[in-house]
Design a protein around this motif. Structure first.
Motif, PDB file in Angstrom:
ATOM      1  N   LYS A  45      -3.159  18.942 -20.375  1.00  0.00           N
ATOM      2  CA  LYS A  45      -4.031  19.626 -18.903  1.00  0.00           C
ATOM      3  C   LYS A  45      -5.137  20.022 -20.086  1.00  0.00           C
ATOM      4  CE  LYS A  45       0.158  22.964 -18.278  1.00  0.00           C
ATOM      5  NZ  LYS A  45       1.509  23.598 -19.118  1.00  0.00           N
ATOM      6  N   MET A  46      -5.479  19.194 -20.561  1.00  0.00           N
ATOM      7  CA  MET A  46      -7.032  19.173 -21.471  1.00  0.00           C
ATOM      8  C   MET A  46      -7.818  17.994 -21.023  1.00  0.00           C
ATOM      9  SD  MET A  46      -5.720  19.869 -25.263  1.00  0.00           S
ATOM     10  CE  MET A  46      -6.763  19.602 -26.260  1.00  0.00           C
ATOM     11  N   ASN A  47      -7.563  17.837 -20.260  1.00  0.00           N
ATOM     12  CA  ASN A  47      -8.397  16.766 -19.014  1.00  0.00           C
ATOM     13  C   ASN A  47      -7.726  14.972 -19.930  1.00  0.00           C
ATOM     14  OD1 ASN A  47      -9.229  18.841 -16.935  1.00  0.00           O
ATOM     15  ND2 ASN A  47     -10.434  19.198 -17.822  1.00  0.00           N
ATOM     16  N   GLU A  53      -0.360   0.141 -14.524  1.00  0.00           N
ATOM     17  CA  GLU A  53      -0.991   0.863 -13.541  1.00  0.00           C
ATOM     18  C   GLU A  53      -1.597   2.272 -14.603  1.00  0.00           C
ATOM     19  OE1 GLU A  53      -3.468   1.247 -10.241  1.00  0.00           O
ATOM     20  OE2 GLU A  53      -2.187  -1.078  -9.681  1.00  0.00           O
ATOM     21  N   VAL A  54      -2.031   2.692 -14.755  1.00  0.00           N
ATOM     22  CA  VAL A  54      -2.088   3.706 -15.822  1.00  0.00           C
ATOM     23  C   VAL A  54      -3.297   4.878 -14.969  1.00  0.00           C
ATOM     24  CG1 VAL A  54      -2.289   5.570 -17.660  1.00  0.00           C
ATOM     25  CG2 VAL A  54      -1.061   3.726 -17.812  1.00  0.00           C
ATOM     26  N   GLN A  55      -3.257   5.835 -13.464  1.00  0.00           N
ATOM     27  CA  GLN A  55      -4.282   6.349 -13.235  1.00  0.00           C
ATOM     28  C   GLN A  55      -4.693   7.621 -14.232  1.00  0.00           C
ATOM     29  OE1 GLN A  55      -4.940   5.155 -10.403  1.00  0.00           O
ATOM     30  NE2 GLN A  55      -3.348   3.933 -10.172  1.00  0.00           N
ATOM     31  N   GLU A  56      -5.991   8.080 -13.325  1.00  0.00           N
ATOM     32  CA  GLU A  56      -6.638   9.171 -14.622  1.00  0.00           C
ATOM     33  C   GLU A  56      -5.728  10.470 -14.238  1.00  0.00           C
ATOM     34  OE1 GLU A  56     -10.600  11.231 -15.545  1.00  0.00           O
ATOM     35  OE2 GLU A  56     -10.477   9.209 -14.179  1.00  0.00           O
ATOM     36  N   GLY A  57      -5.275  11.211 -15.873  1.00  0.00           N
ATOM     37  CA  GLY A  57      -4.965  12.122 -15.611  1.00  0.00           C
ATOM     38  C   GLY A  57      -3.713  12.688 -15.621  1.00  0.00           C
ATOM     39  N   GLN A  58      -2.794  11.251 -15.500  1.00  0.00           N
ATOM     40  CA  GLN A  58      -1.380  11.507 -15.494  1.00  0.00           C
ATOM     41  C   GLN A  58      -0.567  11.760 -17.026  1.00  0.00           C
ATOM     42  OE1 GLN A  58      -0.142   7.817 -13.016  1.00  0.00           O
ATOM     43  NE2 GLN A  58       0.199   9.204 -11.264  1.00  0.00           N
ATOM     44  N   ILE A  59       0.578  11.637 -16.774  1.00  0.00           N
ATOM     45  CA  ILE A  59       0.859  11.041 -17.915  1.00  0.00           C
ATOM     46  C   ILE A  59       1.634   9.686 -17.621  1.00  0.00           C
ATOM     47  CG2 ILE A  59       3.368  11.527 -19.549  1.00  0.00           C
ATOM     48  CD1 ILE A  59       2.630  14.093 -19.942  1.00  0.00           C
ATOM     49  N   VAL A  60       2.233   8.664 -17.296  1.00  0.00           N
ATOM     50  CA  VAL A  60       3.053   7.236 -17.858  1.00  0.00           C
ATOM     51  C   VAL A  60       3.588   6.915 -18.729  1.00  0.00           C
ATOM     52  CG1 VAL A  60       2.350   5.257 -17.375  1.00  0.00           C
ATOM     53  CG2 VAL A  60       1.376   6.453 -16.188  1.00  0.00           C
ATOM     54  N   ILE A  99       7.206  18.794 -29.095  1.00  0.00           N
ATOM     55  CA  ILE A  99       6.567  18.116 -29.236  1.00  0.00           C
ATOM     56  C   ILE A  99       6.204  17.594 -28.083  1.00  0.00           C
ATOM     57  CG2 ILE A  99       6.403  15.443 -29.947  1.00  0.00           C
ATOM     58  CD1 ILE A  99       5.479  17.517 -32.335  1.00  0.00           C
ATOM     59  N   PHE A 100       7.616  17.791 -27.129  1.00  0.00           N
ATOM     60  CA  PHE A 100       6.517  17.431 -25.628  1.00  0.00           C
ATOM     61  C   PHE A 100       6.045  18.214 -24.717  1.00  0.00           C
ATOM     62  CE2 PHE A 100       9.743  13.423 -26.261  1.00  0.00           C
ATOM     63  CZ  PHE A 100       9.077  12.462 -25.583  1.00  0.00           C
ATOM     64  N   GLU A 101       6.902  20.366 -24.840  1.00  0.00           N
ATOM     65  CA  GLU A 101       5.207  21.263 -24.770  1.00  0.00           C
ATOM     66  C   GLU A 101       3.640  20.952 -24.891  1.00  0.00           C
ATOM     67  OE1 GLU A 101       7.923  24.094 -26.284  1.00  0.00           O
ATOM     68  OE2 GLU A 101       9.305  23.903 -25.081  1.00  0.00           O
ATOM     69  N   ILE A 102       4.222  20.087 -26.255  1.00  0.00           N
ATOM     70  CA  ILE A 102       2.364  19.515 -26.734  1.00  0.00           C
ATOM     71  C   ILE A 102       1.362  18.817 -26.320  1.00  0.00           C
ATOM     72  CG2 ILE A 102       1.013  19.340 -28.550  1.00  0.00           C
ATOM     73  CD1 ILE A 102       3.015  20.622 -30.719  1.00  0.00           C
ATOM     74  N   ILE A 103       2.842  17.607 -26.081  1.00  0.00           N
ATOM     75  CA  ILE A 103       2.354  16.362 -24.815  1.00  0.00           C
ATOM     76  C   ILE A 103       1.914  16.973 -23.286  1.00  0.00           C
ATOM     77  CG2 ILE A 103       3.403  14.574 -23.892  1.00  0.00           C
ATOM     78  CD1 ILE A 103       5.127  13.476 -26.100  1.00  0.00           C
ATOM     79  N   GLU A 104       2.095  18.068 -22.792  1.00  0.00           N
ATOM     80  CA  GLU A 104       1.966  18.713 -21.707  1.00  0.00           C
ATOM     81  C   GLU A 104       1.224  19.083 -21.873  1.00  0.00           C
ATOM     82  OE1 GLU A 104       5.450  19.676 -18.619  1.00  0.00           O
ATOM     83  OE2 GLU A 104       6.188  19.361 -20.157  1.00  0.00           O
ATOM     84  N   ASP A 105       0.776  20.088 -23.061  1.00  0.00           N
ATOM     85  CA  ASP A 105      -0.643  21.008 -23.333  1.00  0.00           C
ATOM     86  C   ASP A 105      -1.902  20.166 -23.201  1.00  0.00           C
ATOM     87  OD1 ASP A 105       0.490  23.397 -23.574  1.00  0.00           O
ATOM     88  OD2 ASP A 105       0.981  23.343 -25.540  1.00  0.00           O
ATOM     89  N   ILE A 106      -1.641  18.657 -23.862  1.00  0.00           N
ATOM     90  CA  ILE A 106      -2.892  17.243 -24.145  1.00  0.00           C
ATOM     91  C   ILE A 106      -2.957  17.210 -22.254  1.00  0.00           C
ATOM     92  CG2 ILE A 106      -3.154  15.499 -24.655  1.00  0.00           C
ATOM     93  CD1 ILE A 106      -1.389  16.088 -28.038  1.00  0.00           C
TER      94      ILE A 106
END
Length: 235
Positions: free
Chosen positions: A181-183, A23-30, A172-179
């Motif tokens: 934050k873009m909802n 399951e992937v919940q909205e707004g998460q990184i899974v 790249i992982f910093e950018i993943i966290e930034d993405i």
């Protein structure tokens, strides 16, 4: 947001995925972690419609996903594939615009292009450069930027750090966290277990096509057996 239930995928006689439930919940990184050949990419390819499951149901926002990849993209799911698969003979900008191929909202496309340039300043510097001449890290940024140009709600990221130097992996992982934050919601498949667990909310450990462990990513990061198996250390 996304639910995979009892997914079984075969390649000929090989049972690649065995009764997968995630399951992937909205707004998460899974994050899905596991060794090479565990079935991680197969799982993403099944969600994006590139691989046809033998059994199982995949639902997105409460509705079963269609079987054809372009209809899945149209619903707001985008895959950034392993190996980047950029269009080497097109410019950086043309690659990004290919990501918006199914869209016709010109004003919003231009706004999203600006957001991609803010996220990846290096791409803006190389806007007219042929994509095939970019470095590996720049090509990964381009693949991620192209995915964002589809304006997805859910991004399937397949091995984004593969083959990159440690400093670029960090970026790249910093950018993943930034993405995030873009909802955006992110389903991340990654061999770099430490990095994948560090940024994730929830994680699944996949071994030989079976989910062996699931739960809070930080708890899994503290699990001694996981540390030994995937991080090469006991503490």
């Amino acid at each position: 947001m996304l639910r995979v239930k009892n997914l079984n995928v075969y390649y000929g006689g090989i049972h690649a995925l065995r009764g997968i439930n995630i399951e992937v919940q909205e707004g998460q990184i899974v994050s899905i972690i596991g060794s090479n050949g565990a079935g991680k990419s197969t799982l993403l390819n099944a969600i994006s419609g590139m691989v046809k499951p033998k059994e199982g149901i995949i639902t997105y926002k409460g509705k079963e996903l269609p079987k054809t990849p372009h209809k899945i993209v149209d619903l707001g799911i985008c895959q950034v594939p392993e190996g980047r698969l950029i269009f080497a003979n097109l410019t950086v900008k043309d690659n990004l615009m290919m990501g918006a191929y199914l869209r016709n909202d010109k004003k919003k496309i231009n706004e999203d292009l600006e957001k991609v340039y803010q996220l990846f300043p290096r791409l803006q510097e190389r806007i007219n450069q042929m994509a095939g001449t970019l470095s590996g890290g720049e090509q990964q940024m381009l693949a991620m930027g192209r995915g964002l140009m589809g304006n997805p709600d859910l991004i399937l990221l397949d091995e984004p750090s593969l083959g990159l130097a440690p400093l670029l992996v960090k970026t790249i992982f910093e950018i993943i966290e930034d993405i995030k934050k873009m909802n955006k919601t992110i389903l991340l498949v990654e061999q770099n277990a430490y990095k994948a667990l560090s940024v994730a909310d929830t994680a699944y450990v996949l071994e030989q096509g079976i989910i062996k462990k699931e739960g809070d990513a930080q708890e899994i990061l503290q699990d001694k057996s996981i540390l030994e198996a995937y991080l090469g250390k006991t503490h």
